[in-house]
Design a protein around this motif. Structure first.
Motif, PDB file in Angstrom:
ATOM      1  N   ALA A   1       0.825  -1.202   0.000  1.00  5.92           N
ATOM      2  CA  ALA A   1       0.000   0.000   0.000  1.00  5.92           C
ATOM      3  C   ALA A   1       0.858   1.251   0.000  1.00  5.92           C
ATOM      4  CB  ALA A   1      -0.925   0.012   1.219  1.00  5.92           C
ATOM      5  N   SER A   2       0.336   2.298  -0.618  1.00  9.86           N
ATOM      6  CA  SER A   2       0.977   3.608  -0.536  1.00  9.86           C
ATOM      7  C   SER A   2       0.535   4.289   0.755  1.00  9.86           C
ATOM      8  CB  SER A   2       0.598   4.464  -1.748  1.00  9.86           C
ATOM      9  OG  SER A   2      -0.810   4.591  -1.852  1.00  9.86           O
ATOM     10  N   HIS A   3       1.308   5.295   1.180  1.00 11.65           N
ATOM     11  CA  HIS A   3       1.026   5.959   2.456  1.00 11.65           C
ATOM     12  C   HIS A   3      -0.363   6.590   2.488  1.00 11.65           C
ATOM     13  CE1 HIS A   3       4.939   5.319   4.185  1.00 11.65           C
ATOM     14  NE2 HIS A   3       5.566   5.905   3.173  1.00 11.65           N
ATOM     15  N   ASN A   4      -0.895   6.979   1.335  1.00  7.32           N
ATOM     16  CA  ASN A   4      -2.199   7.638   1.307  1.00  7.32           C
ATOM     17  C   ASN A   4      -3.358   6.644   1.253  1.00  7.32           C
ATOM     18  OD1 ASN A   4      -1.526   6.895  -1.433  1.00  7.32           O
ATOM     19  ND2 ASN A   4      -3.199   8.216  -2.129  1.00  7.32           N
ATOM     20  N   ALA A   5      -3.082   5.354   1.262  1.00 10.06           N
ATOM     21  CA  ALA A   5      -4.142   4.350   1.162  1.00 10.06           C
ATOM     22  C   ALA A   5      -5.032   4.371   2.402  1.00 10.06           C
ATOM     23  CB  ALA A   5      -3.539   2.967   0.962  1.00 10.06           C
TER      24      ALA A   5
END
Length: 260
Positions: A125-129
């Motif tokens: 996952a990306s940090h903004n997920a």
């Protein structure tokens, strides 16, 4: 094969499937579910492809959920059929695919979107997920395997909380809970997915397919996972990949697996 709602790309031994409905935050409708099935089936049938990466287009969402407008007026039987058909042609299909699937979660993964990610074998996952199962806020329960796969990944208590509160968790909480394997920046998300794919591609695809079957067997009612492992282990000895792998090890060289 041409798709209306997907981008399907092949780079050497890697297939990348991108859900491409950015104006709808990549929400799943019937057409997209069928296209995803077709794309995964095509990739799995291609002997040159060893790993599949699944992601969403844009920077906001992996998949923000199901397209509620398609089932808002459904009756009981229609709802059950929707879940049964969707699980069969996509979610269970991905989970039992012989080709490993990495979900690269690049934003919101809600409802059917999180269920889609959970059907994959590996999640990053990306940090903004942001992830969650908001179905109870609509008077529903998760219908694409969420009540089953979420407890397997995060435990019964955490799964109950996520489902009952209909709340979202961020990427760091998802990592701490075991819902995702890695968290990285959005800019590095696909690079990390490809790095993991590269490590997988170094190994025997035949053995990996057998391992997927054995791991999944342990979560199926009435199936003895240990028996499945023993059978798979024994079957491995009859493969050319086993012969090449052990020979390469003894000769202290990198194996070149023939894939059979």
């Amino acid at each position: 094969m041409n798709f209306e709602n997907l981008i399907y790309e092949v780079d050497d031994q890697l297939a990348i499937i991108t859900i491409n409905r950015p104006k709808k935050l990549n929400a799943l409708n019937k057409e997209t579910i069928q296209e995803l099935h077709d794309a995964f089936a095509e990739a799995d049938a291609d002997e040159d492809i060893g790993v599949i990466i699944l992601t969403g287009s844009g920077e906001k969402a992996f998949v923000a959920g199901a397209d509620i407008s398609e089932f808002a007026n459904f009756e009981e039987e229609e709802g059950a059929l929707l879940a049964r058909k969707g699980q069969k042609i996509l979610f269970d299909f991905i989970e039992n695919l012989s080709t490993p699937v990495i979900a690269a979660i690049n934003g919101f993964a809600l409802g059917g979107g999180l269920e889609l990610a959970m059907a994959a074998h590996i999640r990053i996952a990306s940090h903004n997920a942001r992830m969650g199962l908001p179905e109870t806020s609509l008077g529903l329960i998760p219908g694409y395997g969420g009540t089953q796969r979420l407890p397997q990944l995060v435990g019964k208590g955490r799964a109950f909380e996520m489902i009952m509160t209909a709340g979202m968790i961020d990427a760091d909480r998802a990592f701490q809970s075991g819902l995702v394997n890695h968290v990285t920046s959005q800019e590095e998300l696909m690079a990390l997915a490809e790095k993991i794919a590269g490590k997988i591609l170094n190994n025997s695809g035949v053995a990996i397919a057998t391992a997927i079957q054995a791991v999944n067997a342990g979560f199926k009612p009435g199936v003895n996972g240990y028996d499945a492992e023993i059978e798979g282990f024994g079957a491995s000895f009859a493969t050319e990949d086993f012969k090449e792998g052990t020979t390469a090890f003894l000769e202290k060289r990198k194996p070149e697996f023939p894939g059979n």
